[in-house]
Design a protein around this motif. Structure first.
Motif, PDB file in Angstrom:
ATOM      1  N   VAL A  77      -0.054  -1.301  -8.788  1.00 15.19           N
ATOM      2  CA  VAL A  77       0.488  -0.018  -9.250  1.00 15.19           C
ATOM      3  C   VAL A  77      -0.076   0.343 -10.613  1.00 15.19           C
ATOM      4  CG1 VAL A  77       2.589   1.204  -9.919  1.00 15.19           C
ATOM      5  CG2 VAL A  77       2.567  -0.187  -7.836  1.00 15.19           C
ATOM      6  N   ARG A  78      -0.198  -0.624 -11.498  1.00 13.60           N
ATOM      7  CA  ARG A  78      -0.775  -0.326 -12.819  1.00 13.60           C
ATOM      8  C   ARG A  78      -2.184   0.241 -12.684  1.00 13.60           C
ATOM      9  NH1 ARG A  78      -1.026  -4.564 -17.255  1.00 13.60           N
ATOM     10  NH2 ARG A  78      -1.247  -2.737 -18.546  1.00 13.60           N
ATOM     11  N   GLU A  79      -2.960  -0.345 -11.803  1.00 11.77           N
ATOM     12  CA  GLU A  79      -4.325   0.140 -11.596  1.00 11.77           C
ATOM     13  C   GLU A  79      -4.321   1.556 -11.022  1.00 11.77           C
ATOM     14  OE1 GLU A  79      -8.474  -1.203  -9.307  1.00 11.77           O
ATOM     15  OE2 GLU A  79      -6.657  -2.440  -9.170  1.00 11.77           O
ATOM     16  N   ALA A  80      -3.324   1.850 -10.174  1.00  8.31           N
ATOM     17  CA  ALA A  80      -3.293   3.141  -9.487  1.00  8.31           C
ATOM     18  C   ALA A  80      -2.813   4.282 -10.375  1.00  8.31           C
ATOM     19  CB  ALA A  80      -2.406   3.048  -8.247  1.00  8.31           C
ATOM     20  N   VAL A  81      -1.873   3.996 -11.293  1.00  2.00           N
ATOM     21  CA  VAL A  81      -1.251   5.098 -12.058  1.00  2.00           C
ATOM     22  C   VAL A  81      -1.801   5.231 -13.466  1.00  2.00           C
ATOM     23  CG1 VAL A  81       0.851   4.907 -10.686  1.00  2.00           C
ATOM     24  CG2 VAL A  81       0.726   3.722 -12.906  1.00  2.00           C
ATOM     25  N   GLY A  82      -2.713   4.372 -13.854  1.00  2.00           N
ATOM     26  CA  GLY A  82      -3.343   4.511 -15.160  1.00  2.00           C
ATOM     27  C   GLY A  82      -2.385   4.358 -16.319  1.00  2.00           C
ATOM     28  N   ALA A  83      -2.289   5.389 -17.141  1.00  4.75           N
ATOM     29  CA  ALA A  83      -1.535   5.293 -18.393  1.00  4.75           C
ATOM     30  C   ALA A  83      -0.039   5.525 -18.227  1.00  4.75           C
ATOM     31  CB  ALA A  83      -2.091   6.307 -19.396  1.00  4.75           C
ATOM     32  N   VAL A  84       0.429   5.860 -17.020  1.00  2.00           N
ATOM     33  CA  VAL A  84       1.863   6.092 -16.838  1.00  2.00           C
ATOM     34  C   VAL A  84       2.603   4.766 -17.023  1.00  2.00           C
ATOM     35  CG1 VAL A  84       3.672   6.880 -15.273  1.00  2.00           C
ATOM     36  CG2 VAL A  84       1.417   7.974 -15.233  1.00  2.00           C
ATOM     37  N   GLU A 134       0.826  -1.209   0.000  1.00  2.00           N
ATOM     38  CA  GLU A 134       0.000   0.000   0.000  1.00  2.00           C
ATOM     39  C   GLU A 134       0.858   1.255   0.000  1.00  2.00           C
ATOM     40  OE1 GLU A 134      -2.094  -3.460   1.632  1.00  2.00           O
ATOM     41  OE2 GLU A 134      -0.213  -2.462   2.216  1.00  2.00           O
ATOM     42  N   ARG A 135       2.005   1.197   0.675  1.00  2.00           N
ATOM     43  CA  ARG A 135       2.901   2.353   0.684  1.00  2.00           C
ATOM     44  C   ARG A 135       3.480   2.591  -0.716  1.00  2.00           C
ATOM     45  NH1 ARG A 135       7.978   1.742   4.332  1.00  2.00           N
ATOM     46  NH2 ARG A 135       6.355   1.563   5.924  1.00  2.00           N
ATOM     47  N   VAL A 136       3.885   1.511  -1.372  1.00  2.00           N
ATOM     48  CA  VAL A 136       4.455   1.656  -2.720  1.00  2.00           C
ATOM     49  C   VAL A 136       3.413   2.218  -3.677  1.00  2.00           C
ATOM     50  CG1 VAL A 136       5.574   0.443  -4.628  1.00  2.00           C
ATOM     51  CG2 VAL A 136       6.058  -0.240  -2.254  1.00  2.00           C
ATOM     52  N   VAL A 137       2.183   1.754  -3.567  1.00  2.00           N
ATOM     53  CA  VAL A 137       1.106   2.279  -4.405  1.00  2.00           C
ATOM     54  C   VAL A 137       0.926   3.772  -4.150  1.00  2.00           C
ATOM     55  CG1 VAL A 137      -1.372   2.199  -4.857  1.00  2.00           C
ATOM     56  CG2 VAL A 137      -0.078   0.080  -4.628  1.00  2.00           C
ATOM     57  N   ARG A 138       0.958   4.181  -2.878  1.00  2.00           N
ATOM     58  CA  ARG A 138       0.800   5.606  -2.551  1.00  2.00           C
ATOM     59  C   ARG A 138       1.932   6.427  -3.167  1.00  2.00           C
ATOM     60  NH1 ARG A 138       2.571   9.176   1.493  1.00  2.00           N
ATOM     61  NH2 ARG A 138       3.739   7.549   2.596  1.00  2.00           N
ATOM     62  N   LEU A 139       3.151   5.908  -3.100  1.00  2.00           N
ATOM     63  CA  LEU A 139       4.296   6.625  -3.679  1.00  2.00           C
ATOM     64  C   LEU A 139       4.160   6.718  -5.195  1.00  2.00           C
ATOM     65  CD1 LEU A 139       7.258   5.161  -1.585  1.00  2.00           C
ATOM     66  CD2 LEU A 139       5.934   7.239  -1.180  1.00  2.00           C
ATOM     67  N   ALA A 140       3.725   5.627  -5.813  1.00  2.00           N
ATOM     68  CA  ALA A 140       3.533   5.643  -7.265  1.00  2.00           C
ATOM     69  C   ALA A 140       2.478   6.659  -7.664  1.00  2.00           C
ATOM     70  CB  ALA A 140       3.152   4.251  -7.756  1.00  2.00           C
ATOM     71  N   GLU A 141       1.384   6.708  -6.913  1.00  2.00           N
ATOM     72  CA  GLU A 141       0.342   7.690  -7.197  1.00  2.00           C
ATOM     73  C   GLU A 141       0.881   9.112  -7.066  1.00  2.00           C
ATOM     74  OE1 GLU A 141      -3.807   5.487  -5.843  1.00  2.00           O
ATOM     75  OE2 GLU A 141      -2.527   6.396  -4.298  1.00  2.00           O
ATOM     76  N   ALA A 142       1.683   9.348  -6.038  1.00  2.00           N
ATOM     77  CA  ALA A 142       2.253  10.683  -5.839  1.00  2.00           C
ATOM     78  C   ALA A 142       3.166  11.071  -6.990  1.00  2.00           C
ATOM     79  CB  ALA A 142       3.013  10.733  -4.514  1.00  2.00           C
ATOM     80  N   MET A 143       3.953  10.114  -7.486  1.00  2.00           N
ATOM     81  CA  MET A 143       4.867  10.426  -8.580  1.00  2.00           C
ATOM     82  C   MET A 143       4.119  10.595  -9.903  1.00  2.00           C
ATOM     83  SD  MET A 143       7.827  10.809  -7.224  1.00  2.00           S
ATOM     84  CE  MET A 143       6.810  11.651  -5.974  1.00  2.00           C
ATOM     85  N   ALA A 144       3.049   9.836 -10.093  1.00  2.00           N
ATOM     86  CA  ALA A 144       2.224  10.022 -11.290  1.00  2.00           C
ATOM     87  C   ALA A 144       1.604  11.418 -11.273  1.00  2.00           C
ATOM     88  CB  ALA A 144       1.143   8.942 -11.359  1.00  2.00           C
ATOM     89  N   GLU A 145       1.107  11.823 -10.117  1.00  2.00           N
ATOM     90  CA  GLU A 145       0.517  13.154  -9.991  1.00  2.00           C
ATOM     91  C   GLU A 145       1.567  14.247 -10.186  1.00  2.00           C
ATOM     92  OE1 GLU A 145      -1.211  13.078  -6.144  1.00  2.00           O
ATOM     93  OE2 GLU A 145      -2.846  11.708  -6.713  1.00  2.00           O
TER      94      GLU A 145
END
Length: 323
Positions: A212-219, A174-185
């Motif tokens: 992570v793929r689900e969280a960051v979409g097209a990145v 969950e932490r890695v997903v949060r970091l990935a979302e932050a970097m995508a944003e």
């Protein structure tokens, strides 16, 4: 200046892109300093075997990583960007590193194409590696990505220790997903998940890649694997099946992190080529040329390289040869 073309242009369904990291991640742990001219020769050989993205240097404190003290000299010695046939990547651990990467754009050869930023997934490793906690790393990488893109570089980020930390142990997905979302944003052109110390197993890779793929979409996603426990090729296949199409690797399986105890080399380029090509997945690189370059680099370093395919060679059937 607008950012250059996207780092993660999607390869075909039955093809992958190999990001060759031997000149940086592969060499950074070598005790004997490799001459600048030999680093440039290695980069040229990697380009000749078909590499289209090469991590050529890192902008770090030379007292902490002496092998990378000649980063600007290596970049200045590369062919003109228009004549290379590959994208040159510089690793940046802080804003000063990004500024050094941007300064290479003033070189006669055009300098770098990409800035590779790094966000560590745990506080302890982040403080040892970059002098910052996770939250400080998020803020720093937002500024780094923005500066790199504004200056004209493709800006990608690696989430280091995404599968496990040498100091804190398990890292919650969950932490890695949060970091990935932050970097995508924050505008990352590409996000890499790094098994920095080689602890991941295929099921874990498949799970985290999917989240992570689900969280960051097209990145676009990239995966960076170390082979400490011999599972990197299996983990690469799990990532491929999960939709990842861009893979870091180092010729010969060289590498390791100076700040991660017991971490060994990267997944070997030769092993990824063998894995994918024999599975019907094109890489665009020549295994034969990679094996020849392995022999050249082993001679340069004065020892055999860790790659198992480098030692065994390609598989060639021979009629009439007894088992």
């Amino acid at each position: 200046m607008a950012a250059r073309s996207h780092a993660g242009a999607s390869p075909g369904e039955a093809s992958v892109t190999i990001v060759e990291v031997a000149p940086r991640d592969g060499l950074q742990n070598e005790r004997e300093i490799v001459a600048t001219a030999d680093k440039v020769a290695l980069i040229a050989r990697l380009a000749q075997l078909g590499a289209t993205r090469i991590e050529v240097a890192s902008f770090v404190n030379p007292r902490r990583v002496p092998q990378m003290a000649d980063a600007e000299a290596v970049i200045a010695a590369l062919p003109p960007r228009s004549a290379r046939g590959y994208r040159a990547i510089g690793l940046c651990l802080n804003l000063k590193g990004v500024e050094r990467a941007l300064a290479t754009l003033k070189l006669d050869n055009g300098g770098l194409d990409e800035a590779g930023c790094v966000l560590v997934a745990t506080d302890t490793f982040g403080i040892r590696n970059q002098g910052q906690s996770v939250e400080e790393g998020i803020a720093a990488n937002r500024a780094m990505l923005a500066a790199a893109r504004a200056g004209g570089l493709v800006a990608q980020v690696t989430l280091s220790a995404a599968f496990g930390c040498p100091f804190e142990g398990e890292v919650p997905p969950e932490r890695v997903v949060r970091l990935a979302e932050a970097m995508a944003e924050a505008g990352a052109d590409e996000i890499a998940l790094a098994d920095t110390i080689g602890v991941a197993v295929p099921a874990q890779v498949a799970d985290l890649v999917g989240r992570v793929r689900e969280a960051v979409g097209a990145v676009p996603l990239r995966i960076h694997l170390h082979d400490t426990r011999g599972l990197a090729p299996a983990n690469a296949w799990a990532a491929y099946q999960g939709g990842v199409r861009v893979f870091d690797s180092a010729l010969g399986g060289l590498g390791g992190c100076p700040f991660a105890p017991r971490a060994t080399g990267n997944v070997a380029t030769e092993e990824l080529l063998y894995l994918f090509e024999r599975s019907g997945v094109a890489t665009g690189l020549s295994l034969e040329a990679a094996l020849a370059t392995n022999a050249w680099l082993a001679g340069l370093l004065g020892r055999p390289l860790p790659s198992r395919v480098g030692r065994a060679g390609d598989f060639v059937t021979a009629v009439g040869v007894a088992a």
